[in-house]
Design a protein around this motif. Structure first.
Motif, short mmCIF file in Angstrom:
data_model
loop_
_atom_site.label_atom_id
_atom_site.label_comp_id
_atom_site.label_asym_id
_atom_site.label_seq_id
_atom_site.Cartn_x
_atom_site.Cartn_y
_atom_site.Cartn_z
N TYR A 26 -55.06 -24.51 -17.28
CA TYR A 26 -54.68 -25.90 -17.08
C TYR A 26 -54.15 -26.06 -15.67
O TYR A 26 -53.38 -25.23 -15.19
N THR A 27 -54.55 -27.14 -15.00
CA THR A 27 -54.05 -27.41 -13.67
C THR A 27 -52.60 -27.88 -13.78
O THR A 27 -52.14 -28.20 -14.88
N GLN A 29 -51.46 -30.61 -13.17
CA GLN A 29 -51.48 -31.97 -13.71
C GLN A 29 -51.89 -32.00 -15.18
O GLN A 29 -51.95 -33.06 -15.79
N THR A 31 -54.91 -30.86 -16.52
CA THR A 31 -56.34 -30.95 -16.77
C THR A 31 -56.89 -29.58 -17.18
O THR A 31 -56.73 -28.60 -16.46
N THR A 33 -59.33 -26.56 -17.49
CA THR A 33 -60.38 -26.01 -16.63
C THR A 33 -60.83 -24.69 -17.22
O THR A 33 -60.01 -23.82 -17.51
N PHE A 63 -64.61 -28.81 -16.91
CA PHE A 63 -63.36 -29.54 -16.87
C PHE A 63 -63.16 -30.34 -18.16
O PHE A 63 -64.09 -30.62 -18.89
N ARG A 64 -61.90 -30.71 -18.39
CA ARG A 64 -61.44 -31.61 -19.45
C ARG A 64 -61.90 -31.21 -20.84
O ARG A 64 -61.82 -30.05 -21.22
N ASP A 65 -62.39 -32.19 -21.62
CA ASP A 65 -62.79 -31.95 -23.01
C ASP A 65 -63.91 -30.93 -23.10
O ASP A 65 -63.95 -30.12 -24.02
N VAL A 137 -62.59 -36.30 -11.91
CA VAL A 137 -61.58 -35.24 -11.77
C VAL A 137 -60.92 -35.37 -10.41
O VAL A 137 -61.59 -35.51 -9.39
N ASP A 138 -59.61 -35.34 -10.40
CA ASP A 138 -58.85 -35.45 -9.16
C ASP A 138 -59.16 -34.26 -8.26
O ASP A 138 -59.05 -33.11 -8.67
N GLU A 141 -56.60 -31.55 -8.00
CA GLU A 141 -56.55 -30.65 -9.14
C GLU A 141 -57.57 -29.54 -8.97
O GLU A 141 -57.31 -28.39 -9.30
N THR A 145 -56.75 -25.55 -8.71
CA THR A 145 -57.38 -24.58 -9.61
C THR A 145 -58.10 -23.51 -8.82
O THR A 145 -58.04 -22.33 -9.14
#
Length: 155
Positions: A26-27, A29, A31, A33, A63-65, A137-138, A141, A145
């Motif tokens: 997780y980043t 923030q 998110t 990964t 990333f994410r889900d 995605v930021d 972030e 990562t």
């Protein structure tokens, strides 16, 4: 002379097998990964007429889900088809102080070519598909990562 205008196309579709179990992080923030090594084989005849198998090893980034849903199933040997974009990033090896470049695929769609039924793995043509749009995605972030991942690189 008129300037040549090229379309901006960066799209990769590749099949192969997972080389090692995925790592979910997780980043700062929050998110999710997921990173995983992937191998795709190319078969060709050499100058002597013999068949040669050449493996291409590349890192995948999710990333994410998509990262959270896929990480538990991305185990060594799992056959998959990946769709995504190719990116490169530069870093300096902390031990040798040599500048390195890494190419990786940012995964947008992932097709598992085996289904899990209980504890049994069954090959199937009906692919389970995980899809996620990663354009939001930021970028900070991603940079954070990448800095964490640089310590894990094998070279």
């Amino acid at each position: 002379m008129a300037e040549l205008r090229l379309p901006n196309i960066n799209f990769v579709i590749i099949s192969g097998r997972v080389v090692e179990d995925a790592t979910l992080r997780y980043t700062p923030q929050g998110t999710p990964t997921c990173t995983v090594r992937f191998a795709s084989d190319r078969n060709f005849k050499n100058a002597q007429g013999e068949w040669v198998k050449e493996a291409l090893f590349i890192n995948l980034v999710l990333f994410r889900d998509l990262a959270e849903r896929s990480a538990p199933r991305l185990k060594r040997g799992t056959p998959i088809i990946v769709e995504g974009t190719l990116r490169s990033r530069d870093f300096e090896d902390p031990r040798t102080r040599i500048k390195r470049t890494v190419f990786e695929i940012v995964v947008r769609r992932l097709h598992f070519l085996e289904k899990l039924v209980g504890e049994e793995i069954i090959p199937t043509m009906e692919e389970e598909e995980y899809t996620e749009e990663v354009s939001n995605v930021d970028s900070q972030e991603i940079i954070d990562t990448q800095e964490e991942e640089q310590e894990d690189l094998p070279f």
